[in-house]
Enzyme design. Structure first.
Site, short mmCIF file in Angstrom:
data_model
loop_
_atom_site.label_atom_id
_atom_site.label_comp_id
_atom_site.label_asym_id
_atom_site.label_seq_id
_atom_site.Cartn_x
_atom_site.Cartn_y
_atom_site.Cartn_z
N MET A 48 23.91 35.60 25.48
CA MET A 48 22.91 35.77 24.43
C MET A 48 22.03 36.97 24.75
O MET A 48 21.56 37.67 23.86
CB MET A 48 22.02 34.53 24.31
CG MET A 48 22.73 33.19 24.10
SD MET A 48 23.75 33.07 22.62
CE MET A 48 22.54 33.29 21.33
N CYS A 105 19.78 33.31 35.04
CA CYS A 105 20.57 33.75 33.90
C CYS A 105 21.63 34.75 34.38
O CYS A 105 21.30 35.75 35.00
CB CYS A 105 19.67 34.42 32.86
SG CYS A 105 20.59 34.91 31.41
N LYS A 140 15.12 26.84 38.14
CA LYS A 140 16.51 26.67 37.70
C LYS A 140 17.40 27.61 38.50
O LYS A 140 17.20 28.83 38.52
CB LYS A 140 16.67 26.94 36.20
CG LYS A 140 18.07 26.56 35.69
CD LYS A 140 18.10 26.34 34.18
CE LYS A 140 19.44 25.74 33.74
NZ LYS A 140 19.44 25.35 32.33
N GLY A 240 23.17 20.89 27.16
CA GLY A 240 23.16 22.08 26.32
C GLY A 240 24.41 22.11 25.46
O GLY A 240 24.42 21.75 24.29
#
Ligand SMILES: Cc1cc2nc3c(=O)[nH]c(=O)nc-3n(C[C@H](O)[C@H](O)[C@H](O)COP(=O)(O)OP(=O)(O)OC[C@H]3O[C@@H](n4cnc5c(N)ncnc54)[C@H](O)[C@@H]3O)c2cc1C
Ligand code: FES
Lengths: 279, 262
Positions: A48, A105, A140, A240
């Protein structure tokens, strides 16, 4: 389904026990052009590119979430200690119940994973954020490192209230007709069923070495997937890609299936079987 | 599976100076109002409503407005694109007499719905709006099929001089319809939906929002309290839309920031 207040509210109505926002940064980002997401036989590949309206604009969404019945965890990303603590403070002011630091990420240059693969940096980021906010701080983590345990320990050392494992796994899909990577950004993050064994392994390794709570993530679709994570030592799980496979009712279904499994196995509370597989 | 199917374009038709239709081999069932994510390699993947439903092939009709659509405009028969779909819910065609109201490229998704209604022997009236005569397309196509077609242009170069929503107002004053179907600029659809709720007419409108995943996971396309245009829509009924605070008011850009519609 974590971008807007409306979407998050719908997830809450669907039975989620807590919600994590989209990862928010300082400036607005459009993210990468499409294709940003494709389905593969065993999971979902996405790049994304951390699209978000920027922390100043995100107050509009957070305002609408102040009176919901479940904890709202604000996710933030940055490339520095200062950046993370600035964003975490904003989230706290906006009414977030906790903050999740996206240190993982896999596809945004200079952010996430590129920050979260360095133990010293992780420790300093967590420490700085902890000094800035009163709400709980979760880190995370990425599986795209030599030792996730080392990073988990660094987060614990920095004072994290918990870690989340794992973010999506760095991956590439090449289309054989086009003879080029299918995603615009080429490299993406793989999530869904295919990465569950990796996530469970990471939680298991972490649970042996750290004492702060672990939130499992990666490929949870069914109650038994959540049970696996909990047996490996997780206190909770995030969902998710499961929304794609089972629709928004995935939250209610997973809760029901966990309860059924507990009944079959004679458990009354999650704590009774948390980490049992570690023994 | 939600993965682009790479297909070779087998025909391109120029509809107006800025509008083309691309046909590609696709033999599965698609409903009017559904859409495809069309992959233009190295550029983008963008949503396109299905505009032609043939047995062996499907088509989409688009206007060049930016990077991706301009690149698509250069494509010729034999070039490769990706198609992912059909996506979304499509129109639910019912009733004896139906009014279709389309503005601009909205006629692209309305045309196959009109054809479906005609093939089911429903009475169909179509109101098409465009800036001027040159920008109109699909008028002959729908007339030939047997639809009663009315045209409105902003400059009055052909047909009714004014907005298609005003033309629609005249049409519903003089007649009764079981269903109104609309696609076009959101302000226009907003007016159409308002007229219908005042008159107690069933209405369905096809919404456009920025689409990323197209599979209901990213949340980018949410409207009306968390409804996803890509899976719960793009077609919504009047009842849903009259409770929807963003309809006709704002969209979200690729970053998720609100952009007000004027
Ligand atoms: C369900 C759906 C069906 C559509 N059907 C048609 C159709 O049949 N014919 C037609 O001409 N157009 C259709 N569109 C609009 C079309 O997708 C845009 O015109 C196209 O994406 C523009 O891309 P661009 O790069 O050329 O323009 P840009 O310069 O990138 O943008 C121009 C406009 O297109 C919008 N846009 C850009 N990317 C996207 C995206 N991923 N999703 C949605 N909007 C986007 C932008 O918000 C902007 O308003 C549809 C849109 C949706 C959501
Ligand atoms: S575009 Fe991702 S949910 Fe609709």
């Amino acid at each position: 389904m974590d971008e807007t207040a409306d979407a998050i509210k719908r997830v809450i109505q669907s039975g989620a026990g807590a919600v994590v926002t989209k990862s928010i940064g300082r400036e607005p980002r459009e993210g990468y052009p499409n294709p940003t997401v494709v389905e593969l036989p065993h999971g979902i590949l996405n790049a994304m590119g951390l699209p978000n309206p920027g922390v100043e604009a995100y107050v509009e969404e957070m305002k609408e979430l102040t009176n919901v019945d479940v904890p709202v965890i604000g996710s933030v990303f940055s490339d520095s200690e200062k950046g993370f603590s600035f964003l975490a403070k904003k989230m706290e002011l906006y009414g977030a119940d906790a903050v999740e630091l996206n240190l993982s990420c896999p596809h945004a240059h200079g952010y996430g994973f590129e920050v979260g693969s360095q133990p010293d940096l992780v420790e300093n980021i967590v420490k700085t954020v902890k000094e800035t906010v009163k709400i709980p701080v979760f880190a995370k983590l990425s599986s795209n490192v030599t030792s996730i345990v080392e990073i988990g320990k660094a987060a614990e050392e920095g004072g994290a209230d918990g870690v989340v494992a794992i973010n999506s796994v760095k991956a590439l899909k090449i289309d054989v007709d086009l003879k080029k990577p299918i995603l615009y950004n080429k490299i993406g993050g793989y999530s869904g069923r295919g990465i569950k064994p990796i996530g469970v392994r990471c939680v298991y390794e972490l649970a042996k070495e750290i004492s702060i709570p672990i939130i499992g993530a990666g490929g949870v679709e069914k109650g038994e997937d959540a049970v696996e994570y909990i047996l490996a030592g997780a206190s909770a799980v995030e969902i998710g890609a499961g929304v794609y496979y089972r629709g928004l009712t995935v939250f209610k279904k997973v809760c029901k299936e966990i309860t059924e499994w507990m009944k079959r196995n004679g458990y009354n509370a999650v704590d009774e079987f948390k980490g049992v597989a570690l023994r | 599976m939600m993965y682009p199917r790479v297909v070779r374009i087998h025909k391109v038709v120029e509809e107006t100076k800025d509008v083309k239709t691309v046909f590609f081999p696709f033999d599965e069932r698609v409903e009017p109002g559904q859409f495809f994510m069309v992959l233009i390699p190295d550029v983008d993947e963008i949503p396109m409503s299905v505009s032609y439903l043939l047995d062996e092939s499907k088509g989409f009709t688009f206007k060049r407005v930016g990077d991706a659509t301009n690149k698509l405009f250069e494509k010729k028969a034999g070039d490769l694109i990706g198609v992912r779909g059909p996506l979304g819910n499509g129109f639910n065609i019912h009733g004896e007499k139906i009014l279709f109201v389309a503005g601009g490229t909205g006629v692209a998704s309305v045309a196959p719905a009109v054809e479906k209604a005609l093939s089911q022997n429903r009475e169909t009236v179509v109101a098409l709006g465009a800036k001027n005569r040159e920008e109109l397309f699909f008028v002959e196509r729908l007339k030939e099929r047997g639809a009663e077609v009315h045209v409105a242009t902003d400059d009055g170069s052909i047909g009714y001089h004014g907005l298609v929503s005003d033309l629609m107002l005249e049409l519903v004053e003089g007649d009764s319809f079981d269903l109104v179907v609309t696609c076009g600029p959101e302000q226009m659809m907003k007016k159409v939906v308002e007229v219908c709720s005042k008159k107690g007419l069933d209405v369905q409108a096809s919404l456009e929002r920025h689409i990323k995943c197209g599979m209901g996971v990213c949340g980018q396309c949410c409207v009306c309290g968390g409804l996803r245009v890509c899976v719960d829509g793009p077609v919504f009924d009047g009842e849903t839309l009259s409770k929807c605070r963003d309809f006709g008011l704002f969209k979200r850009d690729a970053s998720g920031k609100k952009v007000y519609i004027h």
